[in-house]
Design an enzyme around this catalytic site. Structure first.
Site, PDB file in Angstrom:
ATOM      1  N   TYR A 157       1.190   9.672  -9.139  1.00 10.57           N
ATOM      2  CA  TYR A 157       1.632   9.042  -7.889  1.00 10.57           C
ATOM      3  C   TYR A 157       2.635   7.903  -8.045  1.00 10.57           C
ATOM      4  O   TYR A 157       3.226   7.472  -7.055  1.00 10.57           O
ATOM      5  CB  TYR A 157       0.429   8.600  -7.050  1.00 10.57           C
ATOM      6  CG  TYR A 157      -0.024   7.180  -7.234  1.00 10.57           C
ATOM      7  CD1 TYR A 157      -0.700   6.791  -8.374  1.00 10.57           C
ATOM      8  CD2 TYR A 157       0.224   6.212  -6.254  1.00 10.57           C
ATOM      9  CE1 TYR A 157      -1.129   5.486  -8.543  1.00 10.57           C
ATOM     10  CE2 TYR A 157      -0.197   4.900  -6.423  1.00 10.57           C
ATOM     11  CZ  TYR A 157      -0.872   4.540  -7.564  1.00 10.57           C
ATOM     12  OH  TYR A 157      -1.284   3.256  -7.727  1.00 10.57           O
ATOM     13  N   ASP A 186       1.553  12.025   6.717  1.00  5.91           N
ATOM     14  CA  ASP A 186       0.217  11.475   6.565  1.00  5.91           C
ATOM     15  C   ASP A 186       0.316   9.954   6.461  1.00  5.91           C
ATOM     16  O   ASP A 186       1.009   9.430   5.594  1.00  5.91           O
ATOM     17  CB  ASP A 186      -0.446  12.051   5.318  1.00  5.91           C
ATOM     18  CG  ASP A 186      -1.962  11.911   5.381  1.00  5.91           C
ATOM     19  OD1 ASP A 186      -2.490  11.708   6.480  1.00  5.91           O
ATOM     20  OD2 ASP A 186      -2.594  11.997   4.318  1.00  5.91           O
ATOM     21  N   ASP A 242      -7.736  16.168   4.518  1.00  9.35           N
ATOM     22  CA  ASP A 242      -6.613  16.087   3.574  1.00  9.35           C
ATOM     23  C   ASP A 242      -7.191  16.133   2.152  1.00  9.35           C
ATOM     24  O   ASP A 242      -7.293  15.115   1.469  1.00  9.35           O
ATOM     25  CB  ASP A 242      -5.850  14.781   3.832  1.00  9.35           C
ATOM     26  CG  ASP A 242      -4.588  14.696   3.012  1.00  9.35           C
ATOM     27  OD1 ASP A 242      -3.901  15.716   2.877  1.00  9.35           O
ATOM     28  OD2 ASP A 242      -4.291  13.593   2.506  1.00  9.35           O
ATOM     29  N   THR A 295      -7.314   8.330   5.867  1.00  3.95           N
ATOM     30  CA  THR A 295      -8.766   8.453   5.817  1.00  3.95           C
ATOM     31  C   THR A 295      -9.431   7.390   6.676  1.00  3.95           C
ATOM     32  O   THR A 295      -9.099   6.206   6.587  1.00  3.95           O
ATOM     33  CB  THR A 295      -9.233   8.319   4.357  1.00  3.95           C
ATOM     34  OG1 THR A 295      -8.495   9.248   3.580  1.00  3.95           O
ATOM     35  CG2 THR A 295     -10.713   8.602   4.238  1.00  3.95           C
ATOM     36  N   HIS A 297     -10.510   2.182   4.222  1.00  2.00           N
ATOM     37  CA  HIS A 297     -10.203   3.115   3.133  1.00  2.00           C
ATOM     38  C   HIS A 297      -9.138   2.519   2.199  1.00  2.00           C
ATOM     39  O   HIS A 297      -9.289   2.542   0.978  1.00  2.00           O
ATOM     40  CB  HIS A 297      -9.701   4.440   3.710  1.00  2.00           C
ATOM     41  CG  HIS A 297      -9.119   5.382   2.692  1.00  2.00           C
ATOM     42  ND1 HIS A 297      -9.910   6.127   1.838  1.00  2.00           N
ATOM     43  CD2 HIS A 297      -7.839   5.699   2.398  1.00  2.00           C
ATOM     44  CE1 HIS A 297      -9.127   6.864   1.058  1.00  2.00           C
ATOM     45  NE2 HIS A 297      -7.864   6.630   1.370  1.00  2.00           N
TER      46      HIS A 297
END
Lengths: 438, 438
Positions: free
Chosen positions: A254, A137, A243, A369, A144
């Site tokens: 993260y 990805d 996603d 995105t 975004h």
């Protein structure tokens, strides 16, 4: 040599529904997908969407009249193996496209035979179009990245590497599902409260992400980068990709290695792969805003500058459970265009292989995105609700900051430019189910 | 019910080399691997390592004397499909282990027949033991996380989530290779110099990472988490894993989505999967340092506390091209122990599935770099050279901060505890080749 009439906007199909206004699947599209007849339990077949029908390529090979070359190229498709066809590359794809286009055109001698090879899409149960070995990805939507960066890092929304490196990370291949698959709200670790102890329970900030997915055609050997001027030779086509993301889990997990469980509970693909050939009329010049650094040479090519971009109009729609009960149609939440991406699919692919990483037929490269440049064009609720601060008002009086159980998210995509017959991607749909018990 | 004598340290095999001092593969081990006879080009077979031999399970099923139950359980192995056997779970694994242990024991009536089913390891060309659908890399080595954190973030080496969340990220499955595969130094974007423009070329800070890999046995359905007290039911066994890393590429690319091309150019697995059953005598209590928070309930179980840890002595060795030319053996760079990991394999697996992510048989969970608590026990050159600041002196007068072309890295692992026959993992080896031309 065959002349390629497949883009001619005047070309018409004997499949009547392919001539309906607004169809995603006129004869100029011819996307590939995997299906079985609903409830049959049969092995997956590969088909081509035409109007509201699917041409079953297994039957089409058995019964149709094709040149020996086309028969050989259809062979992997007839046994349900899109990956093997993807591996053949552009020449085979074009050859099959030209043959199918002719056979499905008004006046084709094959009409009688191929009519018996059509399955109504309403009777087809779609599956993932191919085996996706690895799913990557990217983060190529600069609007975004900027908007989300502002929420996570107000002082430095766009990190210094963004305009140089096509930022990406590995995603989870096992949890890719085809459009129409319901999605359970995930459990996960939630950021600590005042006591400093993280929670564990259903995500409270469940979101979608509007993405375009590129599927790899022929692969490369490990250790052998793919030069930019050959990158598109390794692409097969595009799909839509949702996603799904659990923003609370993401914010807590993260650092420092990136998103993990906040993304791996499911990602939804549209079933029809729109080939590079079908997209040819919608290619546009690709340039960066004035003042931005040029791409490094390994990510640059004359062809990419001339027509690396693809004009695809993207849209996210939402239909809540209450709206369904009230008989209300899905409502559009945002619109954007894939041509605004900061990196083209060719650049993403060339970057991916630049370290020698081997790509395989059917591998999926998500675009990240795709938000538009304006306010209200965010491709996720995180952006549209400004991090959950500003609820969106829906026409029936409901509001949303993040997704609630029963919400159905629909992604759509259309290509519409002067001089070309418009084509679409079909739908990429998923409905949120309640979380399991923790 | 069969009594399981398979761990009895007094058990001896009629395969003489399995009785040699220091063998990794006594009859108490019996790890699974995939191989073909060197140069044969035949389809892969599954075998079990015993001394310096491989028992070919295809031949063993054809020629040996087995109960109907064991015959059925050997069937997927006999056709070369370790994944299908992994899916069967612990009961089948134990049943096959008991049968193979008896058949390979001194005095077995099967000796005569099975002697003809042995292939010398020297004549076997090993492959990846199974298909790895998804590869996840965790960060469970707290000494590594702390040491590396100090280099990247001196003010905050260990982030606030570390002791709560088993930090992990998705890795690249396509570029997993089996031990013995040479590895090309990757090209990549290198951090900008004073002109602010990043470079593109061969990585100058190529490193290894000493990891243990856990392979998944039976999977779970999407949307259905695996509770901690059943997590080990979903594990099959362990391998060694070298997660090669390009530190300069990593430093520049990893914000905000984590490592990507700095890792995906190749990761090396040892060929023999040591099963949970072989590791049973080496299980140890698992506890956290005083003052650390307890794991959240979904990551805790009495069994995990009692014996979640595994005592595995790990070692990294290096042999440079000059050392090979001089006839010098590889030199040990560091030692550590897998029992020092901050999270157990069961915790990694339960966390991975806690959001409903579906694991599949053969999926790989890397432990993260296993460094010991002391200086000089770093499981990577990044740590041993303190970020490239302190070159290591090798016995032949060479020095290293990072890997040079021709360097060969070897990982080894042994289990040695009182009362048990020592077992080992075999080698995980790779040699660095020069980068391709940019």
């Amino acid at each position: 040599m065959t002349i390629d009439h497949t883009h001619d906007p005047a070309l018409r199909s004997w499949v009547t529904s392919a001539e309906a206004d607004g169809t995603d699947f006129p004869i100029q599209n011819l996307p590939f997908g995997a299906f079985r007849r609903r409830g049959s339990g049969e092995a997956l077949r590969i088909g081509v969407a035409i109007g509201d029908q699917v041409l079953d390529l297994r039957l089409a090979l058995e019964r149709g009249d094709w040149s020996p070359q086309v028969r050989a190229q259809l062979a992997p498709l007839a046994v349900g193996d899109l990956n093997a066809f993807m591996a053949l590359g552009a020449a085979a794809r074009i050859s099959v496209r030209v043959a199918l286009s002719a056979a499905l055109s008004e006046g084709s001698a094959q009409e009688g035979v191929l009519r018996g090879c059509l399955v109504p899409q309403a009777d087809a149960e779609m599956a993932l179009p191919c085996r996706v070995g690895d799913y990557t990805d990217f983060y190529a939507g600069i609007h975004h990245a900027t908007a989300v960066g502002k929420l996570f890092r107000p002082d430095q929304p766009l990190l210094p590497n963004y305009k140089w490196v096509p930022i990406g990370y590995h995603g989870r291949a096992s949890s890719l599902v085809v459009s129409g698959t319901d999605l359970r709200r995930p459990l996960g670790q939630l950021p600590p409260g005042p006591d400093g102890v993280p929670g564990y329970g259903p995500s409270r900030r469940l979101d979608y992400e509007l993405e375009v997915g590129a599927l790899v055609g022929p692969g490369n050997a490990l250790g052998e980068p793919i030069p930019m001027d050959r990158a598109e030779d390794h692409l097969f086509g595009l799909v839509l990709l949702n996603d799904w993301s659990a923003r609370d889990v993401q914010a807590w997990e993260y650092q420092p290695l990136g998103p993990f469980l906040s993304k791996s509970f499911g990602s939804t693909l549209s079933p029809w792969v729109v080939t590079l050939e079908a997209l040819a009329p919608f290619r546009v010049p690709f340039a960066r805003p004035d003042g931005d650094p040029p791409p490094l040479p390994y990510l640059d090519s004359p062809l990419n500058r001339a027509q690396g971009g693809i004009d695809i109009r993207l849209q996210v729609l939402l239909q809540t459970a209450a709206m369904r009960a009230q008989g209300l149609a899905p409502v559009a939440l945002s619109r954007s265009n894939f041509r605004d991406a900061y990196w083209t699919p060719a650049q993403l692919l060339a970057h991916h292989a630049s370290n020698g990483c081997n790509l395989r037929p059917g591998d999926l490269l998500g675009s990240g995105t795709q938000s538009g440049p304006e306010a209200g064009q965010g491709g996720s609720l995180l952006e549209l609700s400004q991090g959950g601060q500003q609820p969106l008002a829906l026409p029936n009086g409901e509001t949303r900051t993040f997704l609630e159980d029963g919400d159905r998210v629909l992604l759509r995509a259309r290509c519409e430019l002067d001089g070309a017959r418009p084509i679409g991607f079909g739908e990429c749909v998923g409905t949120v189910l309640a979380a399991p018990n923790p």
